[in-house]
Design a protein around this motif. Sequence first.
Motif: not given
Length: 404
Positions: A228-249
């Motif tokens: 299932s798709s993320l909720h709007l507020l979850q999408s904002f938070a996930f974007k920040v996580i990806n910006q601050k903590i890279p998905y790949w090492k």
Amino acid sequence: MKCILHIGTAKTGTTLLQNWIYDNKVEFSKSGIYISENLGKTNNRLIPAYFSSQLDDWAKRNSIKTLGEKNQYFSSFLKDLETEISNAKESHQVFVITSEHLHSRLKNKEDIKHLHSFLVSAFDEVEVVCYFREQFDIAVSLYSTGLKHKQDRDLESFIKSIGPKSYYFNYTEIADSWSDVFGRNNCNFRIYDREKFVNNDIRIDFLNVIEKNFNHQKLNMKRTSSNSSLHLLQSFAFKVINQKIPYWKPDGNSLNTQNTEAKAKLIKLDSFKFGKIVSKNKILTQNKFKEINNVLFEKYFQIGDSFPETEKNNTNITMKQVFRALEDGIEFGIDLNANVRNSLSNDEIITLTDTAKELYAKNPKSRKKALALMKIALKQRPNSPKMKKMVHKWSSRIDSMKNN
């Protein structure tokens, strides 16, 4: 024996469909429909991985860096598959292969021809099945899925970046590629439209392609969508996580567990489960694909066929919900930083400790936050006796205040 080759596309209920197929593998087998044991479950990912001439994310996840390493990995693949097909023919009439990566990874017509050559040598008949969903809906859904991985752009920039030049979204090019190789009569192109599915269910619709007279009452239908798709507020938070903590090492070949663990924790917060991801560029996006979609429907569908109207999403979020999410988000961020080591420079650690001391001294109501900041600093310098002493002292004082 007939092969049903389900090639996608993505975001057309494929995960639900594939999980459901394997849930009912035994029941299908009783009716002469074979579901592979050796192509990857439940997405038969090994088929596109083998026949693609390029290395993709599958190779990356399996630490395969060269075509030579890939060839070594698949050294016995084709022989094993031939054996499986031969054994299946003894008691089955249909062999099902399903992977949405067939459409997205086999973009080179030579790769499709390679797959075709193998299948027509192994089966008496091959039917290609592909569901097409309106591109704007696909893009929004893909954005949500991308956030679960490495996507760190905002929605509007992502939406604006897609267009008919991208093979992934150019359904006419996809349909042409597969029909040119397999033959138009062997390609079953379908519109992703719940209202037009048999029984309004893609599982029954796909089953109807395999065997129209199959009694689906015997099948396990308890499986629900797991993607299932993320909720709007979850999408904002996930974007920040990806910006601050890279998905790949940093090596680019392995997942950063700090990223995935942060998302796993955040997804459990109920305060972020509000709103639907929407874009203001719906009409603009649809106009981009209008011409090629007209060609698609003229060539491969009946007069009057079209994509269904995009579902309207409720995006209303109250200020109370926003404030609650903000409060949980701040606490989540502090806890997250407290568990991330060796990510700050020495100057940053000094600034962090100075800020914590100042906050603790000037505002008694902010002492918990000051303690959290000092714990972050201690995580960066776990052997610092001064920081350990300060954290212990502050913790004791805060605990004593609770008890009084």
